[in-house]
Design an enzyme around this catalytic site. Sequence first.
Site, PDB file in Angstrom:
ATOM      1  CG  ASP A  33      -2.051   0.843   1.074  1.00  0.00           C
ATOM      2  OD1 ASP A  33      -2.295   1.481  -0.018  1.00  0.00           O
ATOM      3  OD2 ASP A  33      -2.828   1.156   2.116  1.00  0.00           O
ATOM      4  N   GLY A  34       0.252   2.235  -0.624  1.00  0.00           N
ATOM      5  CA  GLY A  34       0.896   3.604  -0.580  1.00  0.00           C
ATOM      6  C   GLY A  34       1.697   4.398  -1.800  1.00  0.00           C
ATOM      7  N   GLY A  36      -0.044   5.328  -4.537  1.00  0.00           N
ATOM      8  CA  GLY A  36      -0.504   6.689  -4.884  1.00  0.00           C
ATOM      9  C   GLY A  36       0.136   7.801  -3.944  1.00  0.00           C
ATOM     10  NE  ARG A  46      -4.146   6.733  -7.519  1.00  0.00           N
ATOM     11  CZ  ARG A  46      -4.114   6.457  -6.044  1.00  0.00           C
ATOM     12  NH1 ARG A  46      -3.692   7.363  -5.153  1.00  0.00           N
ATOM     13  NH2 ARG A  46      -4.406   5.070  -5.780  1.00  0.00           N
ATOM     14  CG  HIS A  50      -0.297   1.836  -9.272  1.00  0.00           C
ATOM     15  ND1 HIS A  50      -0.218   1.457  -7.928  1.00  0.00           N
ATOM     16  CD2 HIS A  50      -1.249   2.407  -9.706  1.00  0.00           C
ATOM     17  CE1 HIS A  50      -1.393   1.950  -7.561  1.00  0.00           C
ATOM     18  NE2 HIS A  50      -2.104   2.721  -8.596  1.00  0.00           N
ATOM     19  CB  THR A  79     -12.873  -8.084  -5.739  1.00  0.00           C
ATOM     20  OG1 THR A  79     -12.845  -8.208  -4.369  1.00  0.00           O
ATOM     21  CG2 THR A  79     -12.812  -9.695  -6.267  1.00  0.00           C
ATOM     22  CD  GLU A  80     -13.317  -5.320  -2.399  1.00  0.00           C
ATOM     23  OE1 GLU A  80     -12.260  -5.706  -2.345  1.00  0.00           O
ATOM     24  OE2 GLU A  80     -14.166  -6.158  -2.155  1.00  0.00           O
ATOM     25  NE  ARG A  84      -7.418   1.701  -6.299  1.00  0.00           N
ATOM     26  CZ  ARG A  84      -6.222   1.965  -5.378  1.00  0.00           C
ATOM     27  NH1 ARG A  84      -5.104   2.552  -6.027  1.00  0.00           N
ATOM     28  NH2 ARG A  84      -6.036   1.588  -4.043  1.00  0.00           N
ATOM     29  CG  LEU A 144       9.270 -17.299  -3.325  1.00  0.00           C
ATOM     30  CD1 LEU A 144       9.031 -17.327  -1.843  1.00  0.00           C
ATOM     31  CD2 LEU A 144       9.762 -15.923  -3.677  1.00  0.00           C
ATOM     32  NE  ARG A 201      -3.121  -1.695   4.421  1.00  0.00           N
ATOM     33  CZ  ARG A 201      -4.238  -1.617   3.845  1.00  0.00           C
ATOM     34  NH1 ARG A 201      -5.035  -2.541   4.359  1.00  0.00           N
ATOM     35  NH2 ARG A 201      -4.832  -0.718   2.967  1.00  0.00           N
ATOM     36  CD  GLU A 220       2.566 -13.428  15.726  1.00  0.00           C
ATOM     37  OE1 GLU A 220       2.436 -12.133  16.097  1.00  0.00           O
ATOM     38  OE2 GLU A 220       2.000 -14.376  16.250  1.00  0.00           O
TER      39      GLU A 220
HETATM   40  C1  FPP Z   1      -2.138   0.000  -3.249  1.00  0.00           C
HETATM   41  O1  FPP Z   1      -1.605   1.471  -3.169  1.00  0.00           O
HETATM   42  C2  FPP Z   1      -1.641  -0.475  -4.173  1.00  0.00           C
HETATM   43  C3  FPP Z   1      -2.326  -1.093  -5.446  1.00  0.00           C
HETATM   44  C4  FPP Z   1      -3.805  -1.282  -5.349  1.00  0.00           C
HETATM   45  C5  FPP Z   1      -1.549  -1.888  -6.419  1.00  0.00           C
HETATM   46  C6  FPP Z   1      -0.403  -2.789  -5.752  1.00  0.00           C
HETATM   47  C7  FPP Z   1       0.293  -3.070  -7.203  1.00  0.00           C
HETATM   48  C8  FPP Z   1       1.607  -3.013  -7.164  1.00  0.00           C
HETATM   49  C9  FPP Z   1       2.511  -2.648  -5.912  1.00  0.00           C
HETATM   50  C10 FPP Z   1       2.525  -3.332  -8.401  1.00  0.00           C
HETATM   51  C11 FPP Z   1       2.095  -4.764  -8.759  1.00  0.00           C
HETATM   52  C12 FPP Z   1       3.040  -5.203  -9.339  1.00  0.00           C
HETATM   53  C13 FPP Z   1       3.119  -6.464  -9.919  1.00  0.00           C
HETATM   54  C14 FPP Z   1       4.192  -7.181 -10.478  1.00  0.00           C
HETATM   55  C15 FPP Z   1       1.751  -7.363 -10.040  1.00  0.00           C
HETATM   56  P1  FPP Z   1      -2.566   2.683  -3.398  1.00  0.00           P
HETATM   57  O2  FPP Z   1      -2.602   3.160  -4.960  1.00  0.00           O
HETATM   58  O3  FPP Z   1      -3.993   2.414  -2.568  1.00  0.00           O
HETATM   59  O4  FPP Z   1      -1.871   3.830  -2.556  1.00  0.00           O
HETATM   60  P2  FPP Z   1      -2.618   5.074  -1.833  1.00  0.00           P
HETATM   61  O5  FPP Z   1      -3.182   4.463  -0.772  1.00  0.00           O
HETATM   62  O6  FPP Z   1      -1.315   5.619  -1.482  1.00  0.00           O
HETATM   63  O7  FPP Z   1      -3.459   5.777  -2.892  1.00  0.00           O
END
Ligand code: FPP
Length: 253
Positions: A33-34, A36, A46, A50, A79-80, A84, A144, A201, A220
Site C-alpha cells: 500500500d502507498g 498513490g 498515481r 504503481h 475485487t474492490e 478506481r 519460492l 502492510r 503475525e
Molecule cells: C495500493 O496502493 C496498491 C495497489 C492497489 C496496487 C499494488 C500493485 C503494485 C505494487 C504493483 C504490482 C506489481 C506486480 C508485479 C503485479 P494505493 O494505490 O492504494 O496507494 P495510496 O493508498 O497511497 O493511494
Amino acid sequence: MFKWLKKNRQLYPLVEEDIFNGKIPEHIAIIMDGNGRWAQKRSLPRVAGHHEGMKVVRKVTKLASHYQVKALTLYAFSTENWKRPKTEVEYLMKLPGEFLSSFLPELIEQNVKVRVTGDLSQIPEHTRKIVNKAIKDTSKNSGLVLNFALNYGSRTEIVHAVKEAISCIEKGEYTVDQFDEEKLTQCMMTYPLPDPDLLIRTSGEIRLSNFMLWQLAYTEFYFTDVLWPDFNEEHLIQAIKEYQQRGRRYGGV
Ligand code: FPP
C-alpha cells in the site's frame, strides 16, 4: 554466505546471517500500500507509484527466495480496485504482464514458481496470457512460490468455497457432520499453500481490506509507515526479525 548477501552487505547493513538463527516465516503475505501517496508526494501521476512498486516486487521476491521463504503472496489487485479511475485500472491490469515479461527469466533462474489467487477470467486477455504462460513455464520449479492475489477478494473467496463445499456434500463426497475447517481450507483459492505466518502492510494503514480473512486467523501482523515504493530489502529483514521475536501460541499457553 550467499553471493547476494556478500555483495550487498555495505548497502544493507541489516543483512546478516543471524536471521538464519531464528525461524524464517514459511509464508509471507504483503498488502503493498502507498503507491498513490508516494507519487503524489513527488507530483507524479498515481500510476508512477504503481510502476515504482513493481520494482519493489522484484527486490522482495529475490530476497524472500534467498531466505528460502516457501511462499510470498502479494496483494496486486483487489475485487474492490475496479472502482478506481479507468486509466488506473487499465495500468494496474498491465503491470503483472510487464513484470513477468521483464523478469520471467530471472524468476526461472531463481527457481521461483508463479501462481495466482483470484479470478483471472475478468483480467484483460493480454495479461491473462502472459500470467498463464509464467505459471506454465515455472510449474516445475521447486523454490519460492510467488503468489499474486489478482482480482482477489476474501469474502468472495469464502462464498465460493462454501458453495464448493455444499456441492461436495450434495455429490456425497462427505456429510455435513464430516465437514470441518480442513475441508473448507481445501476449497479456498490459496489451497494448498499453508496459511501466512507473517502479514506485512505498508503505508501506515492498519486494516486487512478484505485480504485472506480465513487464512490470517493466526498470522503475525507487521504494519509499517513506509510507502510500498520505498520498501526495500532492509525493511523486509526488519519485519522478519520482528516476527522472530514474537511468541506464537495459537491460543495455547
Ligand atoms: C495500493 O496502493 C496498491 C495497489 C492497489 C496496487 C499494488 C500493485 C503494485 C505494487 C504493483 C504490482 C506489481 C506486480 C508485479 C503485479 P494505493 O494505490 O492504494 O496507494 P495510496 O493508498 O497511497 O493511494
